[in-house]
Design an enzyme around this catalytic site. Sequence first.
Site, PDB file in Angstrom:
ATOM      1  N   GLU A  13       0.809  -1.220   0.000  1.00 43.01           N
ATOM      2  CA  GLU A  13       0.000   0.000   0.000  1.00 43.01           C
ATOM      3  C   GLU A  13       0.849   1.279   0.000  1.00 43.01           C
ATOM      4  O   GLU A  13       0.305   2.359  -0.200  1.00 43.01           O
ATOM      5  CB  GLU A  13      -0.938  -0.007   1.204  1.00 43.01           C
ATOM      6  CG  GLU A  13      -1.986  -1.114   1.131  1.00 43.01           C
ATOM      7  CD  GLU A  13      -2.837  -1.227   2.371  1.00 43.01           C
ATOM      8  OE1 GLU A  13      -4.029  -1.541   2.240  1.00 43.01           O
ATOM      9  OE2 GLU A  13      -2.304  -1.008   3.487  1.00 43.01           O
ATOM     10  N   GLY A  82     -12.685  -4.190   1.614  1.00 39.78           N
ATOM     11  CA  GLY A  82     -13.724  -5.091   1.140  1.00 39.78           C
ATOM     12  C   GLY A  82     -14.987  -4.321   0.800  1.00 39.78           C
ATOM     13  O   GLY A  82     -15.390  -3.408   1.528  1.00 39.78           O
ATOM     14  N   MET A 181      -9.559  -2.022   8.108  1.00 41.99           N
ATOM     15  CA  MET A 181      -9.076  -2.222   9.469  1.00 41.99           C
ATOM     16  C   MET A 181      -8.328  -1.031  10.073  1.00 41.99           C
ATOM     17  O   MET A 181      -7.816  -1.142  11.191  1.00 41.99           O
ATOM     18  CB  MET A 181      -8.187  -3.474   9.525  1.00 41.99           C
ATOM     19  CG  MET A 181      -8.921  -4.742   9.112  1.00 41.99           C
ATOM     20  SD  MET A 181      -7.872  -6.226   9.102  1.00 41.99           S
ATOM     21  CE  MET A 181      -7.591  -6.469  10.863  1.00 41.99           C
ATOM     22  N   GLU A 182      -8.233   0.095   9.348  1.00 40.52           N
ATOM     23  CA  GLU A 182      -7.439   1.208   9.872  1.00 40.52           C
ATOM     24  C   GLU A 182      -8.069   2.594   9.747  1.00 40.52           C
ATOM     25  O   GLU A 182      -7.789   3.479  10.560  1.00 40.52           O
ATOM     26  CB  GLU A 182      -6.070   1.268   9.160  1.00 40.52           C
ATOM     27  CG  GLU A 182      -5.150   0.101   9.402  1.00 40.52           C
ATOM     28  CD  GLU A 182      -5.414  -1.063   8.464  1.00 40.52           C
ATOM     29  OE1 GLU A 182      -5.098  -2.210   8.853  1.00 40.52           O
ATOM     30  OE2 GLU A 182      -5.937  -0.834   7.344  1.00 40.52           O
ATOM     31  N   ASP A 205     -11.836  -7.196  -2.545  1.00 40.61           N
ATOM     32  CA  ASP A 205     -12.686  -8.372  -2.381  1.00 40.61           C
ATOM     33  C   ASP A 205     -14.089  -7.909  -2.025  1.00 40.61           C
ATOM     34  O   ASP A 205     -14.333  -6.712  -1.854  1.00 40.61           O
ATOM     35  CB  ASP A 205     -12.126  -9.302  -1.295  1.00 40.61           C
ATOM     36  CG  ASP A 205     -12.024  -8.600   0.059  1.00 40.61           C
ATOM     37  OD1 ASP A 205     -13.049  -8.551   0.762  1.00 40.61           O
ATOM     38  OD2 ASP A 205     -10.951  -8.098   0.405  1.00 40.61           O
TER      39      ASP A 205
END
Length: 238
Positions: A13, A82, A181-182, A205
């Site tokens: 990333e 996602g 997640m961040e 995804d």
Amino acid sequence: MKKLGIIGAMECEVKIILDALAQGGNVSHTNAGGTIYHEGKIGSAEIVLAKSGVGKVNAALCAQRMILQFGADFIINSGIAGAMGAGLGVFDVVLSSDALYHDMDASAFGYKSTEIPQMECSDFPADNDMIEKIKRVFPLIPESAGHKLAVGRIASGDQFVADKNQKERIKEICAPLCVEMEGAAVAHACFLNKTPFVIMRTLSDMADDTAESTYNFNEEVAANLSGAILLELLKQIR
């Protein structure tokens, strides 16, 4: 904007931006709190870049240090996520209108799901001017062909969402366009430090029962698309 902070959780990333910094030369590398912060220029834009590590605490610590120690006055959190929103698919891109924690639950004490107890704000608003800049840049890069750019809520939690039931629950409580997640932790740190931010995520995804099998295959391509958008954006900064 004097100094732009760019945060990615994983190597893939941040790689494109790190390579561009290296090509520009005169890059400094500082290890602070176990994270390496890379400072330099891309074009005329002054940058501090870091790989925060995965998860909310890593992301919040990285954003806080970027602002207080390295002088970032704007933060972009870039990476992959996602899909959650209707009509969005793999390699579409989401910009945050706001960000919140889908795993914050103090409902036993009378709070709404996602509401942070005793805080004035739980859904942290992103910077509209930067959103508009990225929207203008998006169609300029070849990698964006055939893909959508959407603006909406991003939800974060310390889980990799790969289950249809979990996905439906998150959609029910906060209706995000994507899940990761961040981002909300970066947004939280920026909100408290009065520093504008935006989160940009390319979808890797569908955040369902197929996520584990498709994620690794799409991870690098999705991260590269986010990186290409950032590079084009940096060219526009004067």
